[in-house]
Enzyme design. Structure first.
Site, PDB file in Angstrom:
ATOM      1  N   CYS A  44       0.894  -0.800   0.151  1.00 27.82           N
ATOM      2  CA  CYS A  44      -0.098   0.361  -0.190  1.00 27.82           C
ATOM      3  C   CYS A  44       0.642   0.586  -0.325  1.00 27.82           C
ATOM      4  O   CYS A  44       1.160   2.223  -0.999  1.00 27.82           O
ATOM      5  CB  CYS A  44      -0.506   0.249   0.856  1.00 27.82           C
ATOM      6  SG  CYS A  44      -1.930   1.742   1.276  1.00 27.82           S
ATOM      7  N   CYS A  49      -1.534   1.902  -3.171  1.00 31.70           N
ATOM      8  CA  CYS A  49      -2.251   2.694  -2.640  1.00 31.70           C
ATOM      9  C   CYS A  49      -1.882   4.254  -2.881  1.00 31.70           C
ATOM     10  O   CYS A  49      -2.472   5.172  -3.603  1.00 31.70           O
ATOM     11  CB  CYS A  49      -3.456   2.913  -1.498  1.00 31.70           C
ATOM     12  SG  CYS A  49      -3.854   0.619  -0.654  1.00 31.70           S
ATOM     13  N   LYS A  52      -0.085   5.477  -6.279  1.00 36.10           N
ATOM     14  CA  LYS A  52      -1.170   5.421  -6.977  1.00 36.10           C
ATOM     15  C   LYS A  52      -2.309   6.783  -7.059  1.00 36.10           C
ATOM     16  O   LYS A  52      -1.848   7.274  -8.052  1.00 36.10           O
ATOM     17  CB  LYS A  52      -1.678   3.970  -7.233  1.00 36.10           C
ATOM     18  CG  LYS A  52      -2.500   3.568  -7.526  1.00 36.10           C
ATOM     19  CD  LYS A  52      -4.102   4.741  -7.573  1.00 36.10           C
ATOM     20  CE  LYS A  52      -4.583   3.980  -6.143  1.00 36.10           C
ATOM     21  NZ  LYS A  52      -4.981   3.120  -6.688  1.00 36.10           N
ATOM     22  N   TYR A 180      -8.850  -3.674 -11.121  1.00 41.21           N
ATOM     23  CA  TYR A 180      -8.661  -2.239 -10.401  1.00 41.21           C
ATOM     24  C   TYR A 180      -7.004  -1.112 -11.195  1.00 41.21           C
ATOM     25  O   TYR A 180      -7.170  -0.607 -11.220  1.00 41.21           O
ATOM     26  CB  TYR A 180      -7.628  -1.927  -8.741  1.00 41.21           C
ATOM     27  CG  TYR A 180      -9.513  -2.912  -7.983  1.00 41.21           C
ATOM     28  CD1 TYR A 180      -9.854  -3.825  -8.646  1.00 41.21           C
ATOM     29  CD2 TYR A 180      -9.635  -1.703  -7.533  1.00 41.21           C
ATOM     30  CE1 TYR A 180     -10.691  -3.775  -7.287  1.00 41.21           C
ATOM     31  CE2 TYR A 180     -10.420  -1.213  -6.332  1.00 41.21           C
ATOM     32  CZ  TYR A 180     -11.097  -2.678  -6.472  1.00 41.21           C
ATOM     33  OH  TYR A 180     -12.541  -3.183  -5.670  1.00 41.21           O
ATOM     34  N   GLU A 184      -6.864   1.799 -13.859  1.00 40.61           N
ATOM     35  CA  GLU A 184      -6.219   2.986 -12.638  1.00 40.61           C
ATOM     36  C   GLU A 184      -4.949   3.269 -13.290  1.00 40.61           C
ATOM     37  O   GLU A 184      -4.614   4.384 -13.972  1.00 40.61           O
ATOM     38  CB  GLU A 184      -5.767   2.724 -11.466  1.00 40.61           C
ATOM     39  CG  GLU A 184      -7.275   2.538 -10.730  1.00 40.61           C
ATOM     40  CD  GLU A 184      -6.771   1.877  -8.831  1.00 40.61           C
ATOM     41  OE1 GLU A 184      -7.281   2.609  -8.428  1.00 40.61           O
ATOM     42  OE2 GLU A 184      -5.569   1.638  -8.572  1.00 40.61           O
ATOM     43  N   HIS A 438     -25.779  20.852  -1.012  1.00 46.13           N
ATOM     44  CA  HIS A 438     -26.347  21.996  -2.817  1.00 46.13           C
ATOM     45  C   HIS A 438     -25.327  22.661  -2.480  1.00 46.13           C
ATOM     46  O   HIS A 438     -24.636  23.840  -1.972  1.00 46.13           O
ATOM     47  CB  HIS A 438     -27.891  22.279  -3.102  1.00 46.13           C
ATOM     48  CG  HIS A 438     -28.266  22.708  -3.972  1.00 46.13           C
ATOM     49  ND1 HIS A 438     -28.395  21.829  -5.233  1.00 46.13           N
ATOM     50  CD2 HIS A 438     -28.222  24.164  -4.810  1.00 46.13           C
ATOM     51  CE1 HIS A 438     -28.532  23.076  -6.311  1.00 46.13           C
ATOM     52  NE2 HIS A 438     -27.866  23.944  -6.523  1.00 46.13           N
ATOM     53  N   GLU A 443     -25.305  14.830  -3.915  1.00 47.06           N
ATOM     54  CA  GLU A 443     -26.767  15.143  -3.569  1.00 47.06           C
ATOM     55  C   GLU A 443     -27.779  14.117  -4.284  1.00 47.06           C
ATOM     56  O   GLU A 443     -28.718  14.105  -4.086  1.00 47.06           O
ATOM     57  CB  GLU A 443     -27.323  16.347  -3.465  1.00 47.06           C
ATOM     58  CG  GLU A 443     -27.293  17.271  -4.783  1.00 47.06           C
ATOM     59  CD  GLU A 443     -27.163  19.217  -5.045  1.00 47.06           C
ATOM     60  OE1 GLU A 443     -28.390  19.188  -4.497  1.00 47.06           O
ATOM     61  OE2 GLU A 443     -27.055  19.245  -5.476  1.00 47.06           O
TER      62      GLU A 443
END
Ligand code: NDP
Length: 453
Positions: A44, A49, A52, A180, A184, A438, A443
Site C-alpha cells: 500500500c 494505494c 498510485k 483495478y 487505474e 447543494h 446530492e
C-alpha cells in the site's frame, strides 16, 4: 504470556495488516517483533494505494490546467510541460517520509523490527538469516505479488512494482488486464499524454462491478483517449531495444514502448516453509485460515492479501484489529466482510458499495433501480465532455438500499459516507428524507425520485 519464548508474537510482513496487528498487540502488553525483508508499510505505502493516488493526482492535473481556461485563466498550451522524473522523485520522497513514520510508529509502540527474510523452522521458531527467534504466536502477513501470465516474451513485461519507478515515460503503452490496477494505470498514462491501449480478455472490463458502471466507465475512458480493446488477449511479445511488438489472439499486432501486466496478484508465501509445518494452502495458493485467522497449525495465524480475502488495505487493517483482540484482548469481535466499499481511481473515479444490480437479482430480490446521469457542474464552464453516473439498487419489498454505485469526480470520497448508510440498513425513504448538500454531485444520491425499472 510465555516467558520461555523470545516474543509473544512475531509477525512476518510489515504491511498494512502486519503493522496494525503489531501496534495493537504491543499496546496490550504483548512482546512483539515484525520481520520485514523489503520496506515498511508494504504494498500500500510503497508500490500500491499511496503512490498510485499521487500518480492519479499528477495525471489529472493536466485536465485541471485545461479546464481552467473556461474559468477565465489563460493557460497557453505551449507553456504547459510535464516532468515525469520530478513526479517520481517527489513521490519517492513522500514514500520515504511515510517509511520513516511507520518505523517510528513501531518503535514508539515498543515493537522490534527485524530486517531480513523470514522462514519458519517450526511452529514457534522464525529464522532470519543466521538468527533464530522463538514466539508463542506467529502471524503470516506477507501480502501478495503481481502475476504475469506465461506467454513468450513475458520477461519484458513490467508490473505495477516497476511502473512506480519507471525512468521515463514511453510514447505508447499497452496495459494488460481489466481489473483495478489496469484501469487505474491506463488512466494515469493516458492523462500524462501516453498513447495507451488497454487489452482485456473478456467482453467488458471490471468484472464484478455493476454492469452500468462498467459500460459507463468504458465510455468515459474512451472519451479521454484510452484505446480499450475487449475480447482479446496477448499471445506473445517480441522485443527489440525498448520497442515491443505485441501479438494478439485475434491475429493483430501492436507496436509499443511499454507493456504493463495488471493481471492479478498471488499470495506471497515463497520460502516460508508453511506447508512443511502443516499449514494448508488453497488451490489458488492462499494460506487457508478459519474466521479467526487460524491456520491448521495452532500457533500460526495469517491475515491480509495472503489469505485471499479482498485485497484492500482497510480489510487488512480491520483483520489486524480483530486478530489482536483475539490473541491478546478480550477475544471479542469477528471480521464483517459485508458491504465493503471500494473506489477505483480510474478517471473519472468509481465508488461502489453493496450489491450490484445483477447480484441483487441473482439473490432473488425484486428491485427498484434508480439511476442518474449528468454533466458535473464543473464541466458546464470547463466545456469538458465528461459525465457522471449514480445508481441505487433498492429492494422493492423492504425499501432497503442494497447497493450504491457511482462513476464521477470524487466518487471514492462520496461513497465512503453512503457506505455508512448502507451498512446501517438505510431505506430509500431515509435516503429521500435526507436533505441534500447543494450544489454537489453527492446530492443526487438523495434526490433520485423515480425508478428507471
Ligand atoms: P484484479 O484481480 O482486479 O484483475 C486482474 C485482471 O487481469 C482481470 O481483468 C483478469 O481478467 C485479468 N487476468 C487474469 N489472468 C489473466 C490472464 N492469464 N490473461 C489475461 N488477463 C488475465 O487484479 P489487479 O492486478 O488489477 O489488482 C489486484 C487487487 O489489488 C485487486 O483485486 C484489488 O483488490 C487490489 N487493488 C485495489 C485498488 C483500490 O482499492 N483502488 C487499486 C489496485 C488494486 P478476468 O476478469 O477475466 O479474470
Amino acid at each position: 504470556m510465555s516467558e520461555q519464548q523470545d516474543y509473544d508474537l512475531i509477525i512476518i510482513g510489515a504491511g498494512s495488516g502486519g503493522v496494525r496487528l503489531a501496534r495493537m498487540s504491543a499496546a496490550k502488553g504483548a512482546r512483539v517483533a515484525v520481520v520485514e525483508s523489503r520496506y515498511l508499510g508494504g504494498t500500500c505505502v510503497n508500490v500500491g494505494c499511496v503512490p498510485k493516488k499521487l500518480f492519479v493526482y499528477g495525471s489529472h492535473a493536466g485536465e485541471d490546467i485545461e479546464d481552467a481556461a473556461g474559468y477565465g485563466w489563460s493557460v497557453p498550451g505551449d507553456q504547459v510541460s510535464f516532468d515525469w522524473t520530478r513526479l517520481v522523485a517527489n513521490k519517492n520522497a513522500e514514500i520515504e517520509r511515510l517509511n520513516g513514520i511507520y518505523g517510528r510508529m513501531l518503535e514508539n509502540a515498543g515493537v522490534t523490527v527485524i530486517e531480513g527474510t523470514a522462514s519458519l523452522a517450526d511452529a514457534h521458531t522464525v529464522v532470519v538469516g543466521d538468527r533464530t527467534f522463538t514466539s508463542k504466536h506467529i502471524t503470516v502477513a506477507t501480502g501478495s505479488w503481481p502475476v504475469v501470465p506465461d506467454v513468450p516474451g513475458k520477461e519484458c513485461v513490467l508490473t505495477s512494482n516497476e511502473m512506480f519507478y519507471l525512468p521515463q515515460l514511453p510514447r505508447q503503452a499497452v496495459v494488460w488486464g481489466g481489473g483495478y490496477i489496469a484501469v487505474e494505470f491506463a488512466g494515469i498514462l493516458a492523462g500524462l499524454g501516453v498513447e495507451t491501449t488497454l487489452l482485456y480478455r473478456g467482453e467488458l472490463f471490471l468484472r464484478g462491478f455493476d454492469d452500468d458502471i462498467r459500460e459507463f466507465t468504458a465510455a468515459e475512458m474512451r472519451k479521454k483517449g484510452v484505446d480499450l480493446r475487449f475480447g482479446v488477449n496477448i499471445e506473445s511479445i517480441e522485443s527489440d531495444n525498448a520497442h515491443y511488438v505485441v501479438n494478439l489472439t485475434d491475429g493483430s499486432h501492436l507496436n509499443t514502448g511499454l507493456v504493463m501486466a495488471a493481471t492479478g496478484r498471488r499470495a506471497l508465501v515463497d520460502g516460508l516453509g508453511l506447508e512443511e509445518l502443516g499449514v494448508q494452502l488453497s488451490a489458488s495458493g492462499h494460506v487457508v485460515v478459519d474466521e479467526y485467522f487460524q491456520t491448521a497449525v495452532p500457533s500460526i495465524t495469517a491475515l491480509g492479501d495472503v489469505i485471499g480475502t479482498p485485497q484492500l488495505t482497510p480489510v487488512a487493517l480491520a483483520q489486524g484489529m480483530v486478530l489482536s483482540r483475539r490473541l491478546f484482548g478480550d477475544g471479542g469481535g469477528e471480521m464483517d466482510y459485508s458491504s465493503i466499499p471500494t473506489a477505483v481511481f480510474c478517471q473519472p473515479n468509481i465508488g461502489t458499495v453493496g450489491l450490484t444490480e445483477a447480484e441483487a437479482r441473482e439473490a432473488g430480490h425484486k428491485l427498484r433501480i434508480y439511476r442518474s446521469e449528468f454533466k458535473p457542474m464543473k464541466h458546464t464552464l470547463s466545456g469538458r465532455d465528461e459525465r457522471a453516473l449514480m445508481k441505487l439498487v433498492v429492494d422493492d419489498e423492504s425499501d432497503r438500499v442494497l447497493g450504491a454505485h457511482m462513476v464521477g469526480p470524487d466518487a471514492g470520497e462520496i461513497t465512503q459516507g453512503i457506505a455508512v448508510a448502507i451498512k446501517a440498513g438505510a431505506t430509500k425513504a431515509q435516503f429521500d428524507s435526507t436533505v441534500g448538500i447543494h450544489p454537489t454531485s453527492a446530492e443526487e444520491f438523495v434526490t433520485m425520485r423515480d425508478p428507471v425499472t
